[in-house]
Design a protein around this motif. Structure first.
Motif, short mmCIF file in Angstrom:
data_model
loop_
_atom_site.label_atom_id
_atom_site.label_comp_id
_atom_site.label_asym_id
_atom_site.label_seq_id
_atom_site.Cartn_x
_atom_site.Cartn_y
_atom_site.Cartn_z
N GLN A 126 0.84 -1.20 0.00
CA GLN A 126 0.00 0.00 0.00
C GLN A 126 0.87 1.25 0.00
O GLN A 126 0.60 2.21 -0.72
N ALA A 127 1.91 1.22 0.81
CA ALA A 127 2.78 2.39 0.94
C ALA A 127 3.51 2.68 -0.37
O ALA A 127 3.58 3.83 -0.81
N SER A 144 2.66 1.78 -3.43
CA SER A 144 1.80 2.28 -4.52
C SER A 144 1.30 3.69 -4.21
O SER A 144 1.12 4.49 -5.12
N THR A 145 1.13 4.00 -2.93
CA THR A 145 0.79 5.39 -2.59
C THR A 145 1.92 6.33 -3.00
O THR A 145 1.69 7.38 -3.60
N ARG A 177 -6.25 5.89 -2.64
CA ARG A 177 -5.11 5.33 -1.92
C ARG A 177 -5.43 5.18 -0.43
O ARG A 177 -5.13 4.17 0.19
N TRP A 224 -5.81 1.50 1.52
CA TRP A 224 -4.84 1.21 2.57
C TRP A 224 -5.52 1.04 3.93
O TRP A 224 -5.34 0.05 4.63
N ILE A 283 -7.61 -2.06 5.16
CA ILE A 283 -6.99 -3.27 5.72
C ILE A 283 -7.40 -3.38 7.18
O ILE A 283 -7.67 -4.45 7.69
#
Lengths: 256, 256
Positions: free
Chosen positions: A22-23, A25-26, B40, B44, B47
């Motif tokens: 996630q981080a 792609s952010t 985003r 994220w 989750i």
């Protein structure tokens, strides 16, 4: 049964690599966003100060925040924001007397736009720090060999540490080059030599031919390191690094 | 000669409509950016709290800023951020005990992401205010008939107040529908009935057929208003509005 599947979901989501992906792609999306904000700021502010065009986003934002009109311009501020380019910009600004005046409300909007650009950079720094720490835990061997952000991108492409560990070196070498590979397979032409690994700083000094060989050398060691990270959990990257450095030296000494 | 062309450039750039067009296209780009940041953040954070999916960006960001873990959840905070939906979310959060824990550094990054979402909304508010004031000055007659932001979008499509004033009603009606018009001309099918004017809130309560007629009625009066704004500079919009309101009433009374 419900409780069981709930437990499964919990395990799937609590694996440490999900937030890392996630981080990263952010981080990449914020790159895009910064580009959009920069373009808007540049196009708008250059009505008043066309002299700034071509400056990088950070310096540009800093100047917008400090420069409402040509009376408030100082050489010192421009040099602090843009270094040597600032000196040139100062001369050009001073030399140009035909300049429309910017309104109060309009400048406020422009300042907020510049502030957004700066905040986005800060957000990326926070993401960068988080990625560095978390990918270091999830892939201690791999990150001993390559930068955390590149390791995180490989992880993102693979989907999980376990899946990355199943890939042979040839797959790792081409992770992130899926489109180019597809084009090659469908239409012929040259096959790609690297995907995500193109970002390795070590490739910068190499010739085209050396780059392909370097990418392969890295991929070989990364695939071994990833398996250690996923299964044995032993730290073996110091030895891998030693071997890798030797291979790199041989490649860089070769003429082409 | 150089001085002369400099003067020309100055005049071209200092026309009041150039910054308005910058502001409205910035507004639209920030819409896009907000969408990216929201996506985003949602992907994220869900989750840890899948219960929030589907919330609007503002409420979502507010909750991310205040909710690190399920222990810090209060019904009050959720209701303050999301209204009635907050009550439902509270029940679902309390009822679900299987939830991975979010890390310190990771939450910091998520908070900054949520903060970015909020700051972007604020930037849009500033832009909105600036657009309202400046387009009101550049197009006093037109903005008496339609919302400033829609007027600014027409201006952006036209390129200048003068150019907007040269357009017949039929062109104004279709500004912003260029792609659909091109498709119609090239491939046939139904012609578009409106472009930018689709955003008029008055079209919301109308049937499909009424919408086309409403857009035409607005376009007719806007084209007259734009000519007054560009040339005579006289305020005639009160009379135009009166006529427009009558036409709208007739259209809305008709069955289809």
């Amino acid at each position: 049964m419900l409780a069981e599947s709930r437990e499964e979901v919990k395990i799937a989501y609590s694996t440490a690599d999900h937030p890392i992906m996630q981080a990263i792609s952010t981080y990449k999306e914020i790159d895009k966003v910064k580009g959009i904000v920069y373009e808007r700021m540049d196009e708008w502010y250059s009505i008043y100060f066309p002299e700034l065009q071509g400056l990088n986003a950070e310096a540009y934002a800093e100047i917008v925040l400090n420069m409402k009109d040509s009376e408030s311009v100082t050489q010192e501020m421009l040099e602090k924001a843009a270094g040597a380019a600032g000196t040139e910009i100062f001369k050009r600004i001073i030399g140009n007397s035909t300049r429309p005046k910017i309104g109060e409300e309009e400048y406020k909007a422009l300042r907020e736009l510049a502030k957004t650009e700066k905040d986005l950079t800060e957000l990326q720094n926070t993401l960068d720090k988080y990625i560095g720490e978390s990918v270091g835990k999830a892939l201690p061997n791999v990150t001993y060999l390559i930068e955390p952000k590149i390791a995180a991108e490989l992880l993102l492409k693979a989907g999980s540490v376990e899946r990355l560990a199943t890939f042979p070196a040839s797959t790792i070498q081409l992770l992130g080059a899926e489109k180019a590979l597809f084009k090659h397979l469908k239409f012929g032409g040259r096959p790609p030599k690297y995907g995500v690994l193109f970002k390795l700083p070590q490739l910068g000094n190499a010739s085209k031919k050396q780059r392909g060989r370097l990418a392969r050398a890295y991929a070989t060691k990364i695939s071994i390191a990833a398996r250690a990270d996923a299964y044995s959990k032993r730290f073996i990257a110091d030895k891998l690094k030693e071997q890798l450095d030797k291979t790199i030296a041989v490649i860089m000494e070769s003429k082409d």
